[in-house]
Structure formats: structure tokens, C-alpha cells
Design an enzyme around this catalytic site. Structure first.
Site, PDB file in Angstrom:
ATOM      1  N   GLU A 198      28.342  -1.214 -30.624  1.00 35.61           N
ATOM      2  CA  GLU A 198      27.577   0.282 -30.901  1.00 35.61           C
ATOM      3  C   GLU A 198      26.764   0.440 -29.662  1.00 35.61           C
ATOM      4  O   GLU A 198      26.020  -0.571 -29.348  1.00 35.61           O
ATOM      5  CB  GLU A 198      26.936  -0.025 -32.261  1.00 35.61           C
TER       6      GLU A 198
ATOM      7  N   ASP B 128      39.854  10.469 -43.492  1.00 37.12           N
ATOM      8  CA  ASP B 128      38.651   9.682 -44.119  1.00 37.12           C
ATOM      9  C   ASP B 128      38.651  10.223 -45.441  1.00 37.12           C
ATOM     10  O   ASP B 128      38.638  11.417 -45.888  1.00 37.12           O
ATOM     11  CB  ASP B 128      37.217   9.777 -43.362  1.00 37.12           C
TER      12      ASP B 128
ATOM     13  N   CYS C 223      28.248  -5.978 -38.086  1.00 37.73           N
ATOM     14  CA  CYS C 223      29.524  -6.797 -37.866  1.00 37.73           C
ATOM     15  C   CYS C 223      28.993  -8.413 -37.814  1.00 37.73           C
ATOM     16  O   CYS C 223      29.356  -9.267 -38.662  1.00 37.73           O
ATOM     17  CB  CYS C 223      30.054  -6.491 -36.287  1.00 37.73           C
TER      18      CYS C 223
ATOM     19  N   LEU D  72      22.003 -14.093 -24.917  1.00 37.22           N
ATOM     20  CA  LEU D  72      21.142 -15.125 -24.758  1.00 37.22           C
ATOM     21  C   LEU D  72      19.733 -14.611 -24.563  1.00 37.22           C
ATOM     22  O   LEU D  72      18.919 -15.337 -24.230  1.00 37.22           O
ATOM     23  CB  LEU D  72      21.457 -15.819 -23.307  1.00 37.22           C
TER      24      LEU D  72
ATOM     25  N   GLU E   4      39.187  -4.585 -32.710  1.00 38.02           N
ATOM     26  CA  GLU E   4      38.387  -3.807 -31.766  1.00 38.02           C
ATOM     27  C   GLU E   4      37.090  -4.640 -31.320  1.00 38.02           C
ATOM     28  O   GLU E   4      36.685  -5.368 -32.316  1.00 38.02           O
ATOM     29  CB  GLU E   4      38.088  -2.586 -32.614  1.00 38.02           C
TER      30      GLU E   4
ATOM     31  N   ARG F  27      22.143  -1.162 -40.736  1.00 41.14           N
ATOM     32  CA  ARG F  27      22.737  -2.056 -41.658  1.00 41.14           C
ATOM     33  C   ARG F  27      22.343  -3.547 -41.007  1.00 41.14           C
ATOM     34  O   ARG F  27      22.323  -3.922 -39.937  1.00 41.14           O
ATOM     35  CB  ARG F  27      24.424  -2.002 -41.470  1.00 41.14           C
TER      36      ARG F  27
HETATM   37  C1  UDX Z   1      29.107  -6.662 -32.061  1.00 41.26           C
HETATM   38  C2  UDX Z   1      29.979  -7.381 -30.797  1.00 41.26           C
HETATM   39  O1  UDX Z   1      29.189  -7.388 -29.753  1.00 41.26           O
HETATM   40  C3  UDX Z   1      30.943  -6.604 -30.913  1.00 41.26           C
HETATM   41  O2  UDX Z   1      31.972  -7.223 -29.630  1.00 41.26           O
HETATM   42  C4  UDX Z   1      32.027  -6.691 -31.965  1.00 41.26           C
HETATM   43  O3  UDX Z   1      33.001  -5.949 -32.056  1.00 41.26           O
HETATM   44  C5  UDX Z   1      31.011  -6.148 -33.165  1.00 41.26           C
HETATM   45  O4  UDX Z   1      29.715  -6.824 -33.119  1.00 41.26           O
HETATM   46  P1  UDX Z   1      27.388  -4.836 -32.110  1.00 41.26           P
HETATM   47  O5  UDX Z   1      27.013  -5.074 -33.603  1.00 41.26           O
HETATM   48  O6  UDX Z   1      27.525  -3.494 -31.604  1.00 41.26           O
HETATM   49  O7  UDX Z   1      28.681  -5.692 -31.442  1.00 41.26           O
HETATM   50  O8  UDX Z   1      25.932  -5.556 -31.448  1.00 41.26           O
HETATM   51  P2  UDX Z   1      25.625  -6.552 -30.226  1.00 41.26           P
HETATM   52  O9  UDX Z   1      25.275  -5.815 -29.011  1.00 41.26           O
HETATM   53  O10 UDX Z   1      26.650  -7.708 -30.192  1.00 41.26           O
HETATM   54  O11 UDX Z   1      24.218  -6.877 -30.928  1.00 41.26           O
HETATM   55  C6  UDX Z   1      24.360  -7.484 -32.220  1.00 41.26           C
HETATM   56  C7  UDX Z   1      22.988  -8.025 -32.769  1.00 41.26           C
HETATM   57  O12 UDX Z   1      22.535  -8.984 -31.761  1.00 41.26           O
HETATM   58  C8  UDX Z   1      22.016  -6.974 -32.396  1.00 41.26           C
HETATM   59  O13 UDX Z   1      21.168  -6.942 -33.614  1.00 41.26           O
HETATM   60  C9  UDX Z   1      21.136  -7.388 -31.183  1.00 41.26           C
HETATM   61  O14 UDX Z   1      19.766  -7.094 -31.045  1.00 41.26           O
HETATM   62  C10 UDX Z   1      21.345  -9.026 -31.266  1.00 41.26           C
HETATM   63  N1  UDX Z   1      21.278  -9.582 -29.895  1.00 41.26           N
HETATM   64  C11 UDX Z   1      22.133  -9.330 -28.951  1.00 41.26           C
HETATM   65  C12 UDX Z   1      20.180 -10.581 -29.675  1.00 41.26           C
HETATM   66  O15 UDX Z   1      19.370 -10.816 -30.653  1.00 41.26           O
HETATM   67  N2  UDX Z   1      20.217 -11.122 -28.474  1.00 41.26           N
HETATM   68  C13 UDX Z   1      21.212 -10.955 -27.482  1.00 41.26           C
HETATM   69  O16 UDX Z   1      21.153 -11.707 -26.640  1.00 41.26           O
HETATM   70  C14 UDX Z   1      22.060 -10.035 -27.993  1.00 41.26           C
END
Ligand code: UDX
Length: 442
Positions: free
Chosen positions: A160, A39, A268, A258, A156, A338
Site C-alpha cells: 500500500e 464489486d 496483510c 528492518l 499479489e 486496519r
Molecule cells: C505488506 C507486504 O510488504 C506486501 O508485499 C504484501 O503483499 C502485503 O503486506 P503492506 O501491508 O502495504 O504490504 O505494508 P509494508 O510496507 O510491508 O508494512 C507493513 C507494516 O510493517 C506497516 O505497519 C509498517 O509500518 C511496518 N514496518 C515496515 C515496520 O515496522 N518496519 C519496517 O522496517 C517495515
């Protein structure tokens, strides 16, 4: 051993030690490879060298041990590795929907001229479709190894909070390759998860790039779909929690992504759907993705609607109200803030004149750097003491398990906004709380 070029190799580098890169490097070391993480940020490298992750991720720290070292030097990376994973960030560009690709181009331009023997460079970062083909051309032009230096794209999908599990046991491995040799190398490298049943899909470069953004666009659409239904439920006195439960039982729909509430944030989904929209416009297929604009608007409306609920409970104005906020991370089991919907709501209520006191089990340090104007408390009870409205904005388990009586004793008024549909409303109402959540009758 991974077979690449003439030699059997097992030495891998991972460039960019953010969430993705650190988890990937640690898990490859756990699988038995010798791994060098790189890094440009000396502080991150120092922390990781001491075996301490610079972010919160359950289960990661025990994996930062032997077989894994870190550097800030591209020269060391070039000498060390036969396979180089690129895991640098591709954030949203300031003032635009497009992705900022400066880190990824910077990486290829720094590394390429140092690659003097056959090797495989594997992109894992999320990029606009078409980027990998451009990078492949540049790499073979600028590296002394020329065409011996190949590029593959291996997106990937880790979440998180579940990074170790998702990296050790991914639900699929997608490998965008331009040669049988690159595909063989990646199959060898992922032999462990493949043997454990993970499907391996070899594709061309643009398909691999698209799988990632399409998956995130789909997840974001599902979340915004149920949040749009919450708006309809509010207009009809229906219950979005029950609606979601019923929809989820249809195997064609499924319950993942959902859960209605405050909507999606993080590093992301928000930036990926915007970058996808921007790329679609460049490609002349913007009509095909125009629904993603609506997905984004529904999502941003959730934040405003949660602020509206708090304002209603406060009696019409947030000015001079003491507001207790539980959770500022963008999701539980993470200290990532973020594009956090929770932090956004907290900051908006402060701008509207409220005194906002925030508690989060692990994200306070990060939140306080970005929003020093908010007040921060050392526990959930401290955050809500004397509050006229309490908001649950990140569904950490400790908040879901909270005792409405115990919380009720410290607040000024028993008003709660469940921004994540994480609480069982009945015991809260029985304890005298006015319970409100988006899309739920009251
Ligand atoms: C996401 C994707 O799931 C992952 O596959 C990709 O590689 C990166 O982005 P992540 O950002 O870790 O991963 O979070 P995720 O668990 O998908 O949740 C994203 C956001 O959606 C969160 O703010 C979460 O609170 C929200 N969320 C998730 C909802 O509001 N409702 C849900 O049913 C699921």
C-alpha cells in the site's frame, strides 16, 4: 493479445475492488487491456465509475480512465471476460486465527455457474495453502464450461502506498498453474513487465499460495527481530537505530523491513501470519511455524511499550493528560487503519484516561468512524497544542520534516515519543525536548 482457448482475447475482469483489485484493474487498463471491475458494494462501484478511488493511494486516480468500467453484476463479468482475476478479501475470522474465506467461496459459487465458455479464473487473494486446489475442483464441477474453465493462482505482493509502481513493475510474478495453456495466457498477459525484466516463475498451485504467506511471514519476522533487538538494547543502553543501520549493511541481511519502532499492522501481515499458524496446525506442522507466535507477541508488545514510554514522560500516569498523536494510518501514504498500531496506541491511551487528540493527513475519516471517542484535529499543530506528551506514530513525511522549535511553541511540555524512529533526535533535544524512542538510549 492474450491467447486463451480458441480466440485471442484482451478482455479481463477483476472481481473485488479493494486496494488490490482496484490497483490491478487500473494497471491492466493502463497496459492496454479492456477491463471490467466488479464489486458487490454499489457505493465503491459508483465512486470508481466516477473515476474516484474509495481509498487513498498515490498515483492511482489518474489511471481510472478509459478502458476501465465497473459493475456489480456477475452475469456481466461472465459475458465480458476471458480471464477473471479474483481479488476479494480474506480477513481474519472473528474469534479465530483462521482466514475467513467466505468472500472467495461466495465469488466462485456466484461466478462458476455463469461461465459457459473456456476461460481462466486467476486467484490473487491471499489464501491458506490448499484452497486453490479445492476451488479448482469446485469450479470445473459447477461451471457449464467444465474443464474448459481453469483456475490459476497468481499472488499479489503490492505494498500500500506504492500500489501502482508495484503492479506495473512487480519484482516477481508467481503463477501457480495446472496447464501449459494457463501459463502461456499469464505470460502473455504480463508481457509488459516481463519484457521490462520482471522474473516470471511458474509453479504448482500450493507453491504459489505458499510464496505469498511465506514472504509475509519473513517480512513480519524481520520486523519483529529488530523490535526484539530494541528490547535488548533497552536493557543494555545500546542504540537499536545504529544496530539496524549496521545490520543492514550486510548484504545477506539487507535493510528492508528492518526499521525498529511500533511494529507492523495493516490488512496483510498480522492476519496472514495468524492464518499461516492456523493452517500449519491443521496440516500437523505447527511446530515448524511456532516462531510466528513469538513474532506476533513481540509485535504486540511494541504497542504496549510505546504506551509505557508516553506514561513515563507524563510522570507515571496518563489520566487527565493532554496527549497529541501524529499519525493513525498503519503506515504513511495510506489511509488504511486496519490493525493500525498507531490507532491502537491512541485508543489505549484514551482508555487509560488521557485526552487524546489525533491528526493524520488522510486517515482521520476512517479513524473517526472506528474510534469516535478520540478527538480529531485539522493539523499537526492543532493536535499537539497544549499537549504534555506528543507521539509520532505514523512516519508521514510532514512529521519527519517538523520543526522542533515551531512544535515546541504550542505544546504544554516538550516531551516526544518517536514511535517510528523517524526523527533525528539531536535537533529535538537541542530544542529542549525530552526525546524517547523504543530501543534508544536517553
Ligand atoms: C505488506 C507486504 O510488504 C506486501 O508485499 C504484501 O503483499 C502485503 O503486506 P503492506 O501491508 O502495504 O504490504 O505494508 P509494508 O510496507 O510491508 O508494512 C507493513 C507494516 O510493517 C506497516 O505497519 C509498517 O509500518 C511496518 N514496518 C515496515 C515496520 O515496522 N518496519 C519496517 O522496517 C517495515
Amino acid at each position: 493479445m492474450v491467447a486463451y482457448g480458441e480466440d485471442a482475447v484482451s478482455r479481463i475482469t477483476v472481481i473485488g475492488t479493494g486496494y488490490l483489485g482496484t490497483a490491478h484493474a487500473a494497471c491492466l487498463a493502463e497496459m492496454g487491456f479492456e477491463v471490467l471491475g466488479m464489486d458487490v458494494d454499489q457505493e465503491k462501484v459508483d465512486a470508481l465509475t466516477r473515476g474516484v478511488p474509495h481509498f487513498y493511494e498515490p498515483g492511482l486516480e489518474p489511471l481510472l480512465h478509459s478502458g476501465l468500467s465497473f459493475t456489480t453484476s456477475y452475469a456481466e463479468v461472465a459475458v465480458f471476460g476471458d480471464v477473471h482475476f479474483v481479488c476479494v478479501g480474506t480477513p481474519q475470522r472473528a474469534g479465530s486465527y483462521r482466514a475467513d474465506l467466505s468472500q472467495i467461496y461466495g465469488c466462485i459459487h456466484a461466478l462458476g455457474p455463469l461461465l459457459d465458455r473456456p476461460c481462466l479464473v486467476v486467484g490473487k487473494s491471499t489464501v491458506p495453502v490448499g484452497t486453490a486446489e479445492r476451488l479448482a475442483g469446485q469450479l470445473s464441477r459447477i461451471s457449464p464450461a467444465g474443464h474448459g474453465c481453469e483456475l490459476a493462482w497468481n499472488p499479489e505482493f503490492l505494498r500500500e502506498g506504492h500500489a501502482v509502481h508495484d503492479t506495473m513493475r512487480p519484482n516477481r510474478i508467481v503463477a501457480g498453474v495446472t496447464s501449459a495453456r494457463a501459463e502461456a495466457a499469464l505470460r502473455e498477459l504480463y508481457a509488459g513487465p516481463i519484457a521490462a525484466g520482471t522474473p516470471f516463475l511458474a509453479t504448482d498451485l500450493p507453491t504459489a499460495e505458499l510464496v505469498k504467506v511465506a514472504a509475509n511471514a519473513f517480512l513480519a519476522t524481520k520486523i519483529s527481530f529488530i523490535n526484539a533487538m530494541a528490547e535488548v538494547c533497552e536493557a543494555t543502553n545500546a542504540d537499536v537505530a545504529k544496530l539496524s543501520e549496521a545490520l543492514a549493511l550486510d548484504p545477506r541481511i539487507g535493510g528492508a523491513a528492518l526499521r525498529p519502532g511500533l511494529g507492523f499492522g495493516g490488512g496483510c501481515l498480522p492476519k496472514d501470519i495468524r492464518a499461516f499458524l492456523a493452517r500449519a496446525e491443521e496440516l500437523g506442522v505447527d511446530q515448524a511455524l511456532s516462531f510466528l507466535r513469538e513474532v506476533d507477541s513481540v509485535n504486540m508488545r511494541c504497542r504496549a511499550r510505546v504506551v509505557d514510554l508516553a506514561r513515563e514522560l507524563a510522570g507515571g500516569s496518563l489520566r487527565d493528560q493532554a496527549i497529541g498523536v501524529l499519525g493513525v494510518a498503519f503506515k504513511p501514504d495510506s489511509d488504511d487503519i486496519r490493525d493500525s498500531p498507531a490507532l491502537d496506541v491512541a485508543a489505549t491511551m484514551h482508555r487509560l484516561g488521557a485526552t487524546v487528540t489525533v491528526y493524520d493527513p488522510v486517515a482521520l475519516g476512517n479513524a473517526c468512524q472506528v474510534h469516535p471517542e478520540l478527538s480529531y484535529a485539522g493539523s499537526a499543530l492543532d493536535a499537539i497544542t497544549s499537549a504534555t506528551v506528543t507521539l509520532l506514530l505514523t512516519e508521514w513525511q510532514e512529521f519527519c520534516d517538523a520543526d522542533p522549535e515551531e512544535f515546541g511553541r504550542v505544546v504544554a511540555k516538550r516531551n516526544i515519543v518517536d514511535g517510528r524512529n523517524a526523527l533525528d533526535a539531536d535537533p529535538w533535544r537541542e530544542a529542549g525536548w525530552t526525546y524517547r524512542a523504543l530501543g534508544r538510549p536517553y
